[in-house]
Scaffold this motif. Sequence first.
Motif, PDB file in Angstrom:
ATOM      1  N   SER A 248       0.929  -1.188   0.107  1.00 26.18           N
ATOM      2  CA  SER A 248       0.095   0.108   0.095  1.00 26.18           C
ATOM      3  C   SER A 248       0.909   0.859   0.096  1.00 26.18           C
ATOM      4  CB  SER A 248      -1.008  -0.510   1.256  1.00 26.18           C
ATOM      5  OG  SER A 248      -1.325   1.429   1.502  1.00 26.18           O
ATOM      6  N   ASN A 249       1.804   1.116   1.049  1.00 31.27           N
ATOM      7  CA  ASN A 249       2.818   2.167   0.616  1.00 31.27           C
ATOM      8  C   ASN A 249       3.600   2.306  -0.628  1.00 31.27           C
ATOM      9  OD1 ASN A 249       1.970   3.297   3.511  1.00 31.27           O
ATOM     10  ND2 ASN A 249       3.807   2.297   4.124  1.00 31.27           N
ATOM     11  N   ARG A 250       3.833   1.663  -1.126  1.00 31.89           N
ATOM     12  CA  ARG A 250       4.857   1.820  -2.380  1.00 31.89           C
ATOM     13  C   ARG A 250       3.883   1.963  -3.083  1.00 31.89           C
ATOM     14  NH1 ARG A 250       6.429  -3.690  -1.313  1.00 31.89           N
ATOM     15  NH2 ARG A 250       5.120  -4.820  -2.855  1.00 31.89           N
ATOM     16  N   LYS A 251       1.887   2.163  -3.724  1.00 33.82           N
ATOM     17  CA  LYS A 251       0.824   2.493  -4.257  1.00 33.82           C
ATOM     18  C   LYS A 251       0.945   3.912  -4.147  1.00 33.82           C
ATOM     19  CE  LYS A 251      -1.861  -1.560  -5.318  1.00 33.82           C
ATOM     20  NZ  LYS A 251      -3.054  -2.282  -5.140  1.00 33.82           N
ATOM     21  N   GLN A 252       1.211   4.169  -2.667  1.00 35.65           N
ATOM     22  CA  GLN A 252       0.987   5.629  -2.273  1.00 35.65           C
ATOM     23  C   GLN A 252       2.315   6.482  -2.832  1.00 35.65           C
ATOM     24  OE1 GLN A 252      -1.666   7.322   0.976  1.00 35.65           O
ATOM     25  NE2 GLN A 252      -1.496   4.377   1.299  1.00 35.65           N
ATOM     26  N   MET A 253       3.073   6.358  -3.117  1.00 37.92           N
ATOM     27  CA  MET A 253       4.437   6.696  -3.068  1.00 37.92           C
ATOM     28  C   MET A 253       4.480   6.975  -5.135  1.00 37.92           C
ATOM     29  SD  MET A 253       9.089   5.432  -2.822  1.00 37.92           S
ATOM     30  CE  MET A 253       9.773   6.110  -4.147  1.00 37.92           C
ATOM     31  N   ALA A 254       4.104   5.825  -5.533  1.00 38.73           N
ATOM     32  CA  ALA A 254       3.841   5.726  -6.669  1.00 38.73           C
ATOM     33  C   ALA A 254       3.075   6.894  -7.568  1.00 38.73           C
ATOM     34  CB  ALA A 254       3.493   4.498  -7.201  1.00 38.73           C
TER      35      ALA A 254
END
Length: 277
Positions: free
Chosen positions: A188-194
């Motif tokens: 989830s955090n990687r998606k938000q970073m993207a």
Amino acid sequence: MDSPPDITLPFFAYGTLKPEQPGYHLIEDIIAEPPISAKIRGALFEQDGLPIFVEKYNDDVRGYVLKFSEPEEAYNRIADYENERNYEWDVTIAETDNQDFEVNVLIATDPVRGRVDRIENNWTVGRDPLFTEALDVVKHTKNTVAEVGSEQSELEKFFRLQMAYLLLWSSIERYNAFRFGLSAHSVSNRKQMASLDGFRTGLKTEVPSWRIGEEIFSADRNKFYTLDPDKPEEAIEYYYQVRSNVTHRGKSSGIEYGLMHDSLDELSAIFRHYVLE
């Protein structure tokens, strides 16, 4: 974790939720009035890379009193963001030159878990070594490997790039936890970073045209991830899969040198110059 018992009280932020720190954006839109600089009595320690407040000391811990226009929503967001392994709620007095406030504050769980170290009582993410010294090590390693000649084998250079790439991802994952949630899943955090403008701009700036469309295979998920600046969520999974291949299968073939070098070069520039800044 749960919200505090009395949500009518303002919140005292001393860590990642302070203004100008990575997590502040989560509550910024429901701040009722300008944050009030203040201090509480106690000390800060670091646990699991996080600043935690311990009340039994008599030092000044600097932070901000935050008053909310929507207290229930604000505390729900804070509760979702924080991790109950590290924190629990308490009430204390925040002091300013003109006024004292009764505030909700997150304190260390009792007993404190694991190893803890005393840190400065005016915490800021800008002094975190994973965003300073660690990124310098990544840059130095990348440049050193590129500069050496035939006296260093390609396999040895590849191993050095592997080490730097794993260190870079340690910095990225720490930043993502600070910005998006200490209890959230890394996917989830990687998606938000993207979704960050800086990440998307960095992709379009740092990924050369000849690299666009390159794929990497995930055996765990039985799928390919493509490096494409127009698909940032897939691009960040491409870079993460490079990391996973190193971590889980320990690939060390010399033919992977170019992939590792290019991924490190691009992602370190994107993170350091577009996301952090």
